[in-house]
Design a protein around this motif. Structure first.
Motif, PDB file in Angstrom:
ATOM      1  N   MET A   1       0.850  -1.187   0.000  1.00 34.89           N
ATOM      2  CA  MET A   1       0.000   0.000   0.000  1.00 34.89           C
ATOM      3  C   MET A   1       0.890   1.244   0.000  1.00 34.89           C
ATOM      4  N   ALA A   2       0.470   2.265  -0.705  1.00 37.44           N
ATOM      5  CA  ALA A   2       1.235   3.511  -0.777  1.00 37.44           C
ATOM      6  C   ALA A   2       1.225   4.212   0.577  1.00 37.44           C
ATOM      7  N   GLU A   3       2.151   5.138   0.744  1.00 37.76           N
ATOM      8  CA  GLU A   3       2.181   5.913   1.976  1.00 37.76           C
ATOM      9  C   GLU A   3       1.222   7.087   1.865  1.00 37.76           C
ATOM     10  N   ALA A   4       0.639   7.471   2.986  1.00 40.63           N
ATOM     11  CA  ALA A   4      -0.342   8.556   3.009  1.00 40.63           C
ATOM     12  C   ALA A   4       0.312   9.883   3.370  1.00 40.63           C
ATOM     13  N   TRP A   5       1.639   9.954   3.252  1.00 39.49           N
ATOM     14  CA  TRP A   5       2.329  11.187   3.593  1.00 39.49           C
ATOM     15  C   TRP A   5       3.387  11.502   2.562  1.00 39.49           C
ATOM     16  N   ARG A   6       3.680  12.805   2.463  1.00 40.24           N
ATOM     17  CA  ARG A   6       4.706  13.304   1.558  1.00 40.24           C
ATOM     18  C   ARG A   6       5.810  13.950   2.396  1.00 40.24           C
ATOM     19  N   ALA A  15      -2.008  12.915   4.756  1.00 38.41           N
ATOM     20  CA  ALA A  15      -3.421  12.900   4.368  1.00 38.41           C
ATOM     21  C   ALA A  15      -4.158  12.035   5.383  1.00 38.41           C
ATOM     22  N   VAL A  16      -5.191  12.595   6.013  1.00 37.17           N
ATOM     23  CA  VAL A  16      -5.948  11.833   7.008  1.00 37.17           C
ATOM     24  C   VAL A  16      -7.433  11.849   6.673  1.00 37.17           C
ATOM     25  N   ARG A  17      -8.124  10.828   7.134  1.00 35.19           N
ATOM     26  CA  ARG A  17      -9.581  10.763   7.047  1.00 35.19           C
ATOM     27  C   ARG A  17     -10.071  10.601   8.474  1.00 35.19           C
ATOM     28  N   LEU A  30      -4.113   2.498   7.683  1.00 33.22           N
ATOM     29  CA  LEU A  30      -4.209   3.126   6.361  1.00 33.22           C
ATOM     30  C   LEU A  30      -5.446   2.645   5.630  1.00 33.22           C
ATOM     31  N   GLU A  31      -5.942   3.496   4.739  1.00 33.04           N
ATOM     32  CA  GLU A  31      -7.094   3.145   3.914  1.00 33.04           C
ATOM     33  C   GLU A  31      -6.875   3.727   2.525  1.00 33.04           C
ATOM     34  N   THR A  32      -7.254   2.989   1.502  1.00 33.74           N
ATOM     35  CA  THR A  32      -7.208   3.499   0.134  1.00 33.74           C
ATOM     36  C   THR A  32      -8.610   3.956  -0.243  1.00 33.74           C
ATOM     37  N   LEU A  33      -8.726   5.218  -0.621  1.00 30.47           N
ATOM     38  CA  LEU A  33     -10.027   5.776  -0.998  1.00 30.47           C
ATOM     39  C   LEU A  33     -10.429   5.310  -2.388  1.00 30.47           C
ATOM     40  N   ASP A  35     -10.837   6.943  -5.008  1.00 26.55           N
ATOM     41  CA  ASP A  35     -10.059   7.573  -6.086  1.00 26.55           C
ATOM     42  C   ASP A  35      -8.598   7.120  -6.097  1.00 26.55           C
ATOM     43  N   GLY A  36      -8.251   6.158  -5.233  1.00 32.09           N
ATOM     44  CA  GLY A  36      -6.912   5.601  -5.235  1.00 32.09           C
ATOM     45  C   GLY A  36      -5.933   6.251  -4.269  1.00 32.09           C
ATOM     46  N   ARG A  37      -6.333   7.372  -3.657  1.00 35.35           N
ATOM     47  CA  ARG A  37      -5.442   8.024  -2.698  1.00 35.35           C
ATOM     48  C   ARG A  37      -5.406   7.242  -1.390  1.00 35.35           C
ATOM     49  N   CYS A  38      -4.245   7.267  -0.763  1.00 31.69           N
ATOM     50  CA  CYS A  38      -4.062   6.582   0.513  1.00 31.69           C
ATOM     51  C   CYS A  38      -4.146   7.610   1.640  1.00 31.69           C
ATOM     52  N   VAL A  39      -4.869   7.271   2.710  1.00 31.14           N
ATOM     53  CA  VAL A  39      -5.016   8.170   3.848  1.00 31.14           C
ATOM     54  C   VAL A  39      -4.792   7.401   5.144  1.00 31.14           C
ATOM     55  N   VAL A  40      -4.434   8.145   6.197  1.00 28.11           N
ATOM     56  CA  VAL A  40      -4.346   7.584   7.534  1.00 28.11           C
ATOM     57  C   VAL A  40      -5.727   7.754   8.172  1.00 28.11           C
ATOM     58  N   LYS A  41      -6.296   6.639   8.652  1.00 26.18           N
ATOM     59  CA  LYS A  41      -7.607   6.708   9.302  1.00 26.18           C
ATOM     60  C   LYS A  41      -7.414   7.093  10.764  1.00 26.18           C
ATOM     61  N   VAL A  42      -8.120   8.146  11.180  1.00 23.95           N
ATOM     62  CA  VAL A  42      -8.028   8.643  12.549  1.00 23.95           C
ATOM     63  C   VAL A  42      -9.434   8.779  13.099  1.00 23.95           C
ATOM     64  N   ARG A  43      -9.624   8.318  14.340  1.00 21.48           N
ATOM     65  CA  ARG A  43     -10.920   8.532  14.999  1.00 21.48           C
ATOM     66  C   ARG A  43     -10.672   9.311  16.285  1.00 21.48           C
ATOM     67  N   VAL A  44     -11.606  10.215  16.594  1.00 23.92           N
ATOM     68  CA  VAL A  44     -11.507  11.006  17.825  1.00 23.92           C
ATOM     69  C   VAL A  44     -12.861  11.022  18.520  1.00 23.92           C
ATOM     70  N   ARG A  45     -12.825  11.189  19.839  1.00 22.86           N
ATOM     71  CA  ARG A  45     -14.066  11.282  20.614  1.00 22.86           C
ATOM     72  C   ARG A  45     -14.771  12.609  20.387  1.00 22.86           C
ATOM     73  N   ALA A  46     -14.019  13.647  20.086  1.00 12.75           N
ATOM     74  CA  ALA A  46     -14.577  14.997  19.956  1.00 12.75           C
ATOM     75  C   ALA A  46     -15.599  15.073  18.828  1.00 12.75           C
ATOM     76  N   ILE A  47     -16.544  16.014  18.996  1.00 13.34           N
ATOM     77  CA  ILE A  47     -17.537  16.240  17.942  1.00 13.34           C
ATOM     78  C   ILE A  47     -16.980  17.223  16.916  1.00 13.34           C
ATOM     79  N   ALA A  48     -17.529  17.164  15.726  1.00 12.77           N
ATOM     80  CA  ALA A  48     -17.075  18.050  14.652  1.00 12.77           C
ATOM     81  C   ALA A  48     -17.831  19.373  14.755  1.00 12.77           C
ATOM     82  N   ASP A  49     -17.531  20.138  15.796  1.00 12.64           N
ATOM     83  CA  ASP A  49     -18.217  21.409  16.020  1.00 12.64           C
ATOM     84  C   ASP A  49     -17.216  22.403  16.584  1.00 12.64           C
TER      85      ASP A  49
END
Length: 108
Positions: A1-6, A15-17, A30-33, A35-49
Motif C-alpha cells: 500500500m502507498a504511503e499517506a504522507w509526503r 493525508a488523514v480521514r 491506512l485506507e485506500t479511498l 479515487d486511489g489516494r491513501c489516507v491515515v484513518k483517525v478517529r476522535v471522541r470529539a464532535i465536529a463542532d
C-alpha cells in the motif's frame, strides 16, 4: 500500500480521514479511498463542532509521534473529513514513526 504522507525539508504532510465521535482517540491504520489516494484513518471522541475534532486530531498525532503540539498544524480540510496535516521535524524519523503506527493497525 502507498504511503499517506509526503516528505519535505520541514517534515511531512499527512493525508488523514477523520471519524469524529469515534468512541476513542486512535489511529486506525491506512485506507485506500475510491479515487486511489491513501489516507491515515483517525478517529476522535470529539464532535465536529467549532474545530473540536480538528484540535483532537492534531493533539493525537503530536502525542503519537512524540512531537510538540506546536509542530502539528492543519494545512487544509478544516470542515471536511479528509484533511492535510503538516508535521514539522526530521522527515525520516516522522516517516518511520508513521509507518510503524499505521502498519500495526493495518495488519491487525
Amino acid at each position: 500500500m502507498a504511503e499517506a504522507w509526503r516528505y519535505s525539508a520541514q517534515g511531512v504532510a499527512v493525508a488523514v480521514r477523520v471519524t469524529p465521535r469515534g468512541g476513542r482517540d486512535d489511529i486506525d491504520g491506512l485506507e485506500t479511498l475510491a479515487d486511489g489516494r491513501c489516507v491515515v484513518k483517525v478517529r476522535v471522541r470529539a464532535i465536529a463542532d467549532g474545530g473540536e475534532a480538528n484540535r483532537a486530531v492534531l493533539e493525537l498525532l503530536a502525542k503519537s509521534l512524540g512531537v510538540p503540539k506546536r509542530d502539528v498544524r492543519l494545512l487544509s480540510g478544516a470542515t471536511s473529513r479528509q484533511k492535510q496535516i503538516a508535521i514539522d521535524g526530521d522527515p525520516k524519523k516522522l516517516g518511520d514513526a508513521l509507518r510503524s503506527l499505521t502498519a500495526a493497525k493495518s495488519a491487525g
